[in-house]
Design a protein around this motif. Structure first.
Motif, PDB file in Angstrom:
ATOM      1  N   ALA A  19      41.913  40.021  43.102  1.00 28.68           N
ATOM      2  CA  ALA A  19      41.987  41.371  43.662  1.00 28.68           C
ATOM      3  C   ALA A  19      42.409  41.344  45.137  1.00 28.68           C
ATOM      4  N   ALA A  20      41.823  40.448  45.920  1.00 27.36           N
ATOM      5  CA  ALA A  20      42.105  40.441  47.362  1.00 27.36           C
ATOM      6  C   ALA A  20      43.557  40.077  47.633  1.00 27.36           C
ATOM      7  N   GLU A  42      49.255  31.744  42.212  1.00 25.10           N
ATOM      8  CA  GLU A  42      48.042  31.976  41.409  1.00 25.10           C
ATOM      9  C   GLU A  42      48.202  31.261  40.065  1.00 25.10           C
ATOM     10  N   PRO A  43      47.314  30.291  39.788  1.00 25.15           N
ATOM     11  CA  PRO A  43      47.481  29.551  38.523  1.00 25.15           C
ATOM     12  C   PRO A  43      47.129  30.355  37.278  1.00 25.15           C
ATOM     13  N   VAL A  51      38.020  36.345  39.182  1.00 27.09           N
ATOM     14  CA  VAL A  51      36.801  36.129  38.398  1.00 27.09           C
ATOM     15  C   VAL A  51      36.282  37.455  37.837  1.00 27.09           C
ATOM     16  N   TYR A  53      37.548  40.557  37.369  1.00 28.51           N
ATOM     17  CA  TYR A  53      38.290  41.509  36.531  1.00 28.51           C
ATOM     18  C   TYR A  53      39.047  40.818  35.401  1.00 28.51           C
ATOM     19  N   ASN A  63      30.118  47.593  39.114  1.00 32.88           N
ATOM     20  CA  ASN A  63      28.803  47.978  39.620  1.00 32.88           C
ATOM     21  C   ASN A  63      28.925  48.991  40.758  1.00 32.88           C
ATOM     22  N   VAL A 133      47.442  25.609  44.746  1.00 28.36           N
ATOM     23  CA  VAL A 133      47.738  24.930  46.012  1.00 28.36           C
ATOM     24  C   VAL A 133      46.666  23.867  46.228  1.00 28.36           C
ATOM     25  N   GLY A 163      38.973  33.317  46.935  1.00 28.02           N
ATOM     26  CA  GLY A 163      37.848  33.992  46.299  1.00 28.02           C
ATOM     27  C   GLY A 163      36.639  33.168  45.952  1.00 28.02           C
ATOM     28  N   ASN A 164      36.109  33.496  44.787  1.00 25.66           N
ATOM     29  CA  ASN A 164      34.758  33.074  44.427  1.00 25.66           C
ATOM     30  C   ASN A 164      34.722  31.768  43.650  1.00 25.66           C
ATOM     31  N   ASN A 386      36.578  23.557  45.193  1.00 30.09           N
ATOM     32  CA  ASN A 386      37.991  23.901  45.224  1.00 30.09           C
ATOM     33  C   ASN A 386      38.694  22.836  46.077  1.00 30.09           C
ATOM     34  N   LEU A 441      32.601  40.732  50.198  1.00 30.26           N
ATOM     35  CA  LEU A 441      32.770  40.325  48.803  1.00 30.26           C
ATOM     36  C   LEU A 441      33.314  41.450  47.936  1.00 30.26           C
ATOM     37  N   ILE A 443      34.971  45.314  46.880  1.00 32.80           N
ATOM     38  CA  ILE A 443      36.241  45.995  47.134  1.00 32.80           C
ATOM     39  C   ILE A 443      36.233  46.815  48.443  1.00 32.80           C
TER      40      ILE A 443
HETATM   41  C1  LIG Z   1      31.218  38.953  37.903  1.00 31.06           C
HETATM   42  C2  LIG Z   1      31.594  39.750  39.124  1.00 31.06           C
HETATM   43  C3  LIG Z   1      31.612  41.148  39.087  1.00 31.06           C
HETATM   44  C4  LIG Z   1      31.961  41.894  40.217  1.00 31.06           C
HETATM   45  N1  LIG Z   1      31.975  43.255  40.154  1.00 31.06           N
HETATM   46  C5  LIG Z   1      32.366  43.967  41.243  1.00 31.06           C
HETATM   47  C6  LIG Z   1      32.417  45.392  41.220  1.00 31.06           C
HETATM   48  O1  LIG Z   1      32.101  46.009  40.217  1.00 31.06           O
HETATM   49  N2  LIG Z   1      32.830  46.052  42.339  1.00 31.06           N
HETATM   50  C7  LIG Z   1      33.177  45.380  43.485  1.00 31.06           C
HETATM   51  O2  LIG Z   1      33.550  46.017  44.477  1.00 31.06           O
HETATM   52  N3  LIG Z   1      33.125  44.030  43.529  1.00 31.06           N
HETATM   53  C8  LIG Z   1      32.721  43.322  42.455  1.00 31.06           C
HETATM   54  N4  LIG Z   1      32.661  41.968  42.526  1.00 31.06           N
HETATM   55  C9  LIG Z   1      33.019  41.323  43.777  1.00 31.06           C
HETATM   56  C10 LIG Z   1      34.365  40.654  43.583  1.00 31.06           C
HETATM   57  O3  LIG Z   1      34.204  39.356  44.014  1.00 31.06           O
HETATM   58  C11 LIG Z   1      35.530  41.319  44.263  1.00 31.06           C
HETATM   59  O4  LIG Z   1      35.602  42.656  43.880  1.00 31.06           O
HETATM   60  C12 LIG Z   1      36.878  40.653  43.938  1.00 31.06           C
HETATM   61  O5  LIG Z   1      37.060  40.458  42.586  1.00 31.06           O
HETATM   62  C13 LIG Z   1      37.067  39.351  44.667  1.00 31.06           C
HETATM   63  O6  LIG Z   1      38.419  39.078  44.591  1.00 31.06           O
HETATM   64  P1  LIG Z   1      39.061  37.831  45.300  1.00 31.06           P
HETATM   65  O7  LIG Z   1      40.532  37.974  45.092  1.00 31.06           O
HETATM   66  O8  LIG Z   1      38.562  37.708  46.686  1.00 31.06           O
HETATM   67  O9  LIG Z   1      38.486  36.577  44.539  1.00 31.06           O
HETATM   68  P2  LIG Z   1      38.697  36.054  42.985  1.00 31.06           P
HETATM   69  O10 LIG Z   1      38.535  37.197  42.106  1.00 31.06           O
HETATM   70  O11 LIG Z   1      37.765  34.927  42.884  1.00 31.06           O
HETATM   71  O12 LIG Z   1      40.209  35.585  42.994  1.00 31.06           O
HETATM   72  C14 LIG Z   1      40.646  34.416  43.670  1.00 31.06           C
HETATM   73  C15 LIG Z   1      41.868  33.861  42.968  1.00 31.06           C
HETATM   74  O13 LIG Z   1      42.322  32.727  43.686  1.00 31.06           O
HETATM   75  C16 LIG Z   1      42.819  31.770  42.773  1.00 31.06           C
HETATM   76  N5  LIG Z   1      42.750  30.457  43.400  1.00 31.06           N
HETATM   77  C17 LIG Z   1      41.640  29.740  43.727  1.00 31.06           C
HETATM   78  N6  LIG Z   1      41.995  28.575  44.292  1.00 31.06           N
HETATM   79  C18 LIG Z   1      43.344  28.548  44.322  1.00 31.06           C
HETATM   80  C19 LIG Z   1      44.291  27.588  44.773  1.00 31.06           C
HETATM   81  N7  LIG Z   1      43.895  26.430  45.321  1.00 31.06           N
HETATM   82  N8  LIG Z   1      45.612  27.878  44.642  1.00 31.06           N
HETATM   83  C20 LIG Z   1      46.018  29.057  44.108  1.00 31.06           C
HETATM   84  N9  LIG Z   1      45.155  29.997  43.656  1.00 31.06           N
HETATM   85  C21 LIG Z   1      43.837  29.739  43.759  1.00 31.06           C
HETATM   86  C22 LIG Z   1      41.900  31.892  41.566  1.00 31.06           C
HETATM   87  O14 LIG Z   1      42.551  31.427  40.391  1.00 31.06           O
HETATM   88  C23 LIG Z   1      41.598  33.395  41.537  1.00 31.06           C
HETATM   89  O15 LIG Z   1      42.426  34.088  40.652  1.00 31.06           O
HETATM   90  C24 LIG Z   1      32.298  41.215  41.417  1.00 31.06           C
HETATM   91  C25 LIG Z   1      32.267  39.802  41.446  1.00 31.06           C
HETATM   92  C26 LIG Z   1      31.931  39.078  40.328  1.00 31.06           C
HETATM   93  C27 LIG Z   1      31.910  37.583  40.409  1.00 31.06           C
END
Ligand SMILES: Cc1cc2nc3c(=O)[nH]c(=O)nc-3n(C[C@H](O)[C@H](O)[C@H](O)COP(=O)(O)OP(=O)(O)OC[C@H]3O[C@@H](n4cnc5c(N)ncnc54)[C@H](O)[C@@H]3O)c2cc1C
Length: 466
Positions: A19-20, A42-43, A51, A53, A63, A133, A163-164, A386, A441, A443
């Motif tokens: 998402a980010a 993104e792999p 994670v 979505y 939530n 990466v 991310g997570n 990671n 963490l 949105i």
């Molecule tokens: C189960 C769960 C439910 C949630 N529900 C909500 C909600 O309802 N509302 C809300 O606001 N927030 C929610 N969250 C918080 C959530 O973390 C964020 O909304 C958002 O999904 C985080 O996105 P992100 O892109 O930062 O991380 P991630 O979703 O973790 O995405 C990171 C991406 O980076 C990629 N990546 C990792 N390492 C590498 C690398 N070395 N090279 C290339 N790509 C890589 C991964 O494959 C992954 O796709 C929830 C979190 C979880 C875990």
């Protein structure tokens, strides 16, 4: 939008297409005034799942109510607009949908549509590289990315949005459990495949636990469900009610103890007026990052040690029906909540035997057919599995954030290296910034960070033209 396999030079590489990363890509596409070459690496495609979505299961709901999940600070109801435009719930009036907790899978679809729309209207070019990466090294020409496919990319700027990471199951022997006995809570297909008759132990009692229980229920599970965690605190529900109207600003000048005291007092006052404590928490939601940053380092440590579990259940709430389901299961005896620390996990035939200790150091044994790791997000930089983060820390390109949490970043999100130098060509988003920001963490924070990072990378010196 094309998936490419030839690594190249690019103006901006976004590492991580959850998402980010996608929100940042949209910001850059919308803000670009000329032809840029933007690469999202993104792999796990399709994009925007990450994670949270990646689940396609109906019972895994957001939530946060739909009206508060816009990806864009300046368009407060954009997610709600999307749900109405695509008629995701044609029978539900908009006003009702606004307060609903819709399945999370809609969110990835929403972000991908907005990405495509931004690309269609942008002079910039977007390419997607389906690799991981492995390493990242700034040099005089840009930032060199080493890919697990063997190639490399030289990017003028980088947004790090990886991310997570799930915490490993904290038990001796867990690593050698066969997959048939062990499921990661974020592996949604595996979660959906747990046998209906299996007795299950879920380790961790937070939001990922509620996902696991919801899936077991949706599948007509009949076995016992044990939930084991160190504090045995279940997430608390959202509540409808009037807004609390106290002034939260004075909290910023208080120490931790005074803040907790003041919040309890506000909740008690609110209760007298029939206002739920949840409204008291909502009032401080926009102050989350300032509340953290105005605590002394000692108080931050005290918070992490003694308060964080209680904070989590009050702050990260779940939809009321999801909470009601948990209570019902607990009251019926099918779900048992145990307070203890998991120590061992040993396979014995078709079972896994879990050994734990309760608060009084009394042994607790559980024998189940499946153990689910729902221990949640790993925050400690050194423990994140990671390889890219390990490389960043090992090479000194980055350093751990405050209290060893995530990566250290400047106020504008730039990465700080081991010598304390700010690397403004690398912007960090999301949970890696928890040590500096705490609230980093969900949105509401990610959309602000993504918009700011997009602006930052579009600033002069002008990016090289494609
Ligand atoms: C189960 C769960 C439910 C949630 N529900 C909500 C909600 O309802 N509302 C809300 O606001 N927030 C929610 N969250 C918080 C959530 O973390 C964020 O909304 C958002 O999904 C985080 O996105 P992100 O892109 O930062 O991380 P991630 O979703 O973790 O995405 C990171 C991406 O980076 C990629 N990546 C990792 N390492 C590498 C690398 N070395 N090279 C290339 N790509 C890589 C991964 O494959 C992954 O796709 C929830 C979190 C979880 C875990």
């Amino acid at each position: 939008m094309s998936v490419i396999d030839t690594p190249a030079l690019c103006d901006l590489a976004i590492i991580g297409g959850g998402a980010a990363g996608v929100l940042a890509a949209i910001g850059v596409l919308r803000g670009a005034s000329g032809p840029l070459r933007l690469l999202v690496i993104e792999p796990n495609l399709p994009l925007a799942r990450g994670v949270a979505y990646a689940t396609t299961r109906e019972e895994h709901v957001l939530n946060v109510p739909a009206a508060k999940m816009s990806g864009f600070p300046e368009q407060a109801e954009d997610f709600l607009d999307y749900l109405c435009d695509v008629q995701a719930f044609p029978a539900v009036p908009r006003e009702q949908l606004a307060s609903q907790f819709v399945p999370r899978r809609h969110y990835a679809d929403y972000l991908r549509l907005r990405l495509q729309q931004a690309l269609d209207a942008s002079p910039a070019q977007l390419e997607i590289l389906a690799v991981r990466v492995q390493a990242l090294q700034p040099n005089d020409d840009g930032v060199l990315l080493t890919l697990d496919s063997g190639g490399s990319v030289l990017a003028a700027r980088v947004i790090l949005a990886v991310g997570n990471a799930l915490r490993p199951l904290p038990a001796r022997g867990a690593g050698s459990l066969p997959d048939s006995l062990r499921v990661e809570a974020w592996d949604y297909p595996a979660l959906g495949g747990i046998a209906g008759s299996a007795d299950v132990a879920i380790i961790g009692s937070g939001l990922s636990m509620t996902d696991a229980v919801a899936t077991l229920q949706a599948n007509g599970h009949r076995g016992r469900i044990h939930v084991l965690s160190r504090h045995a605190l279940l997430p608390l529900p959202h509540a409808k009610g009037a807004a609390a109207d106290y002034d939260p600003e004075p909290l910023l000048a208080m120490n931790l103890r005074q803040r907790l005291h003041a919040l309890r007092a506000h909740a008690a006052e609110a209760a007298v007026r029939d206002i739920p404590w949840q409204s008291v928490m909502e009032r401080i939601r926009p102050l989350g990052q300032r509340l953290w940053q105005t605590l002394s380092p000692d108080d931050q440590r005290r918070f992490l040690r003694h308060v964080v579990r209680y904070w989590d259940v009050h702050r990260h709430r779940i939809a009321a029906p999801v909470h009601a389901q948990l209570l019902e299961l607990q009251q019926s005896g099918r779900l048992q909540l145990h307070r203890g620390r998991l120590e061992t996990a040993v396979a014995e035939g078709a079972c896994v035997c879990l050994g734990a200790q309760d608060r009084q150091r009394r042994p607790l044994q559980l024998e189940v057919q499946c153990v689910v790791n729902a221990t949640g997000v790993e925050m400690r930089a050194q423990a994140m599995r990671n390889p890219l983060l390990q490389q960043l820390l090992g090479s000194g390109v980055g350093r751990p954030g405050p209290h060893g949490i995530g990566l250290d970043t400047a106020a504008d999100g730039s990465l700080i290296d081991a010598e304390g130098r700010v690397e403004s060509r690398i912007q960090v988003l999301g949970s890696l910034r928890i040590g500096s920001l705490w609230e980093s963490l969900a949105i509401p924070e990610l959309r602000g960070q993504a918009a700011a990072a997009a602006k930052q990378v579009l600033l002069p010196p002008p990016l090289r033209e494609a």
